[in-house]
Design a protein around this motif. Structure first.
Motif, short mmCIF file in Angstrom:
data_model
loop_
_atom_site.label_atom_id
_atom_site.label_comp_id
_atom_site.label_asym_id
_atom_site.label_seq_id
_atom_site.Cartn_x
_atom_site.Cartn_y
_atom_site.Cartn_z
N LYS A 9 0.83 -1.20 0.00
CA LYS A 9 0.00 0.00 0.00
C LYS A 9 0.87 1.25 0.00
CE LYS A 9 -3.97 -2.02 2.38
NZ LYS A 9 -4.99 -1.81 3.41
N ILE A 10 0.32 2.33 -0.54
CA ILE A 10 0.99 3.63 -0.49
C ILE A 10 0.86 4.12 0.96
CG2 ILE A 10 1.02 6.00 -1.35
CD1 ILE A 10 -0.52 4.93 -3.86
N ARG A 11 1.99 4.38 1.59
CA ARG A 11 1.98 4.76 3.00
C ARG A 11 1.96 6.28 3.12
NH1 ARG A 11 6.54 3.45 5.24
NH2 ARG A 11 5.92 2.44 7.17
N VAL A 12 0.90 6.81 3.73
CA VAL A 12 0.65 8.25 3.76
C VAL A 12 0.76 8.80 5.19
CG1 VAL A 12 -1.04 10.07 3.22
CG2 VAL A 12 -0.94 8.00 1.80
N VAL A 13 1.40 9.96 5.32
CA VAL A 13 1.40 10.70 6.58
C VAL A 13 0.61 11.99 6.36
CG1 VAL A 13 2.85 12.16 8.07
CG2 VAL A 13 3.47 9.78 7.70
N LEU A 14 -0.30 12.30 7.28
CA LEU A 14 -1.12 13.52 7.20
C LEU A 14 -0.58 14.56 8.17
CD1 LEU A 14 -4.72 11.96 7.33
CD2 LEU A 14 -3.48 12.76 5.32
N VAL A 15 -0.38 15.78 7.68
CA VAL A 15 0.10 16.87 8.55
C VAL A 15 -0.85 18.05 8.44
CG1 VAL A 15 2.05 18.34 9.13
CG2 VAL A 15 2.47 16.12 8.04
N ASP A 16 -1.57 18.33 9.53
CA ASP A 16 -2.48 19.47 9.57
C ASP A 16 -2.76 19.80 11.02
OD1 ASP A 16 -5.00 21.12 9.39
OD2 ASP A 16 -4.76 20.64 7.26
N ASP A 17 -2.85 21.08 11.35
CA ASP A 17 -3.09 21.42 12.76
C ASP A 17 -4.56 21.31 13.15
OD1 ASP A 17 -3.71 23.60 11.18
OD2 ASP A 17 -3.16 25.08 12.68
N GLN A 18 -5.42 21.04 12.16
CA GLN A 18 -6.85 20.87 12.47
C GLN A 18 -7.21 19.39 12.49
OE1 GLN A 18 -8.90 23.21 9.53
NE2 GLN A 18 -8.38 25.14 10.51
N THR A 19 -7.62 18.93 13.68
CA THR A 19 -7.94 17.52 13.86
C THR A 19 -9.02 17.05 12.89
OG1 THR A 19 -7.50 17.89 16.19
CG2 THR A 19 -8.53 15.80 15.62
N MET A 20 -10.05 17.88 12.67
CA MET A 20 -11.15 17.46 11.80
C MET A 20 -10.69 17.24 10.36
SD MET A 20 -14.55 19.48 13.04
CE MET A 20 -15.53 18.78 11.72
N ILE A 21 -9.78 18.08 9.91
CA ILE A 21 -9.25 17.92 8.54
C ILE A 21 -8.52 16.58 8.45
CG2 ILE A 21 -7.60 18.81 6.83
CD1 ILE A 21 -9.58 20.90 6.91
N ARG A 22 -7.66 16.31 9.44
CA ARG A 22 -6.91 15.04 9.44
C ARG A 22 -7.86 13.85 9.47
NH1 ARG A 22 -3.94 17.29 13.64
NH2 ARG A 22 -4.50 15.58 15.04
N GLN A 23 -8.89 13.94 10.30
CA GLN A 23 -9.84 12.83 10.41
C GLN A 23 -10.57 12.60 9.09
OE1 GLN A 23 -12.21 14.05 13.77
NE2 GLN A 23 -10.97 12.89 15.24
N GLY A 24 -11.01 13.70 8.46
CA GLY A 24 -11.73 13.61 7.20
C GLY A 24 -10.88 12.99 6.10
N LEU A 25 -9.66 13.52 5.95
CA LEU A 25 -8.76 12.99 4.92
C LEU A 25 -8.40 11.54 5.23
CD1 LEU A 25 -6.29 16.02 4.57
CD2 LEU A 25 -8.08 15.39 2.97
N GLY A 26 -8.11 11.30 6.51
CA GLY A 26 -7.70 9.96 6.93
C GLY A 26 -8.77 8.93 6.64
N TYR A 27 -10.02 9.29 6.89
CA TYR A 27 -11.14 8.38 6.67
C TYR A 27 -11.21 7.97 5.19
CZ TYR A 27 -15.91 6.63 6.33
OH TYR A 27 -17.00 5.85 6.07
N VAL A 28 -11.12 8.96 4.32
CA VAL A 28 -11.20 8.68 2.88
C VAL A 28 -10.04 7.80 2.43
CG1 VAL A 28 -11.19 9.74 0.58
CG2 VAL A 28 -12.43 10.85 2.43
N ILE A 29 -8.84 8.12 2.91
CA ILE A 29 -7.64 7.36 2.49
C ILE A 29 -7.71 5.92 3.00
CG2 ILE A 29 -5.12 7.17 2.80
CD1 ILE A 29 -5.12 10.32 2.82
N GLN A 30 -8.12 5.74 4.25
CA GLN A 30 -8.17 4.39 4.84
C GLN A 30 -9.17 3.48 4.12
OE1 GLN A 30 -5.34 4.14 6.54
NE2 GLN A 30 -6.23 3.36 8.42
N MET A 31 -10.16 4.09 3.45
CA MET A 31 -11.16 3.31 2.72
C MET A 31 -10.59 2.70 1.43
SD MET A 31 -14.11 3.53 4.35
CE MET A 31 -15.47 3.36 3.20
N GLN A 32 -9.42 3.19 1.01
CA GLN A 32 -8.85 2.73 -0.27
C GLN A 32 -8.07 1.44 -0.09
OE1 GLN A 32 -9.99 4.59 -2.82
NE2 GLN A 32 -10.92 5.64 -1.08
N PRO A 33 -8.21 0.50 -1.02
CA PRO A 33 -7.47 -0.76 -0.89
C PRO A 33 -5.97 -0.61 -1.12
CG PRO A 33 -8.69 -0.69 -2.97
CD PRO A 33 -9.10 0.52 -2.19
#
Length: 227
Positions: A9-33
């Motif tokens: 899998k493509i290993r991604v690190v998210l960097v943002d000072d807003q928790t909600m942004i990280r959660q939103g992006l993270g959710y979408v990315i984690q759904m990908q195979p």
């Protein structure tokens, strides 16, 4: 020969000072195979430490954060991990951010309100080694970086050797790569077949001694092979 059934899998690190942004992006990315979030950071210092620890493939990097900005963090990360792909993530289509991001070594630029499919496409293409500056602002900024305020030209023997080595057509193709065009677009722009473009790209990478298009663009900028 690698087994495609067990593709990593493509290993991604998210960097943002807003928790909600990280959660939103993270959710979408984690759904990908084909991708996973392996870590999150809320400022530039954390980002630099985390990347050193986890060695991801792609980093989504916010610009405006406390302690250390995303641009500074990108600059530090690229010095330590030159093959890593950083995508600048921002709320604003801001010319200066793009210019600074390109100079710092980011391979692309994404607005936070981008469509999630577009974000996933950008992550995949960044991972494959494309330079991705999608917005009109980004295109203008990239042109500006290529034309002005260039880093000092690289005067190493390799630089002048490369200018002699690359054919005029290869330099044309390299210029197109620097503007972020895909092979099919380069073929249309230069009135050649896509197969010919692939051959040119392969030769360019070989001659420059780099692994992918992003590294080729970075070296071309340093050595003023593109304008």
């Amino acid at each position: 020969m690698t087994d495609t059934h067990h593709q990593e899998k493509i290993r991604v690190v998210l960097v943002d000072d807003q928790t909600m942004i990280r959660q939103g992006l993270g959710y979408v990315i984690q759904m990908q195979p084909d991708m996973e979030v392996i870590g999150e950071a809320s400022d530039g210092d954390e980002a630099v430490a985390l990347v050193g620890e986890l060695n991801p493939d792609v980093v989504l990097m916010d610009v405006q954060m406390p302690n250390k900005s995303g641009i500074d963090a990108t600059r530090e990360i690229m010095l330590l991990h030159p093959t890593l792909k950083v995508l600048i993530l921002t709320t604003f289509d801001n010319h200066n951010y793009v210019v600074d991001g390109i100079r710092a070594g980011a391979v692309g630029y994404m607005l936070k309100d981008a469509d999630s499919q577009e974000m996933l496409d950008l992550i995949r293409r960044a991972h494959q080694g494309e330079a991705l500056f999608h917005t009109v602002t980004a295109a203008k900024a990239l042109a500006e970086v290529l034309q002005t305020q260039q880093p000092a030209p690289d005067t190493t023997p390799q630089a002048s050797y490369l200018l002699d080595e690359l054919t005029d057509r290869e330099l044309d193709v390299l210029q197109q790569i620097a503007y972020g065009y895909r092979n099919d677009q380069i073929a249309q722009n230069l009135f050649i077949s896509e197969g010919t473009v692939k051959t040119h790209v392969h030769r360019i990478l070989q001659k420059m001694g780099v692994e992918d298009r992003t590294q080729a663009v970075a070296m071309a900028l340093r050595q003023q092979l593109v304008k």
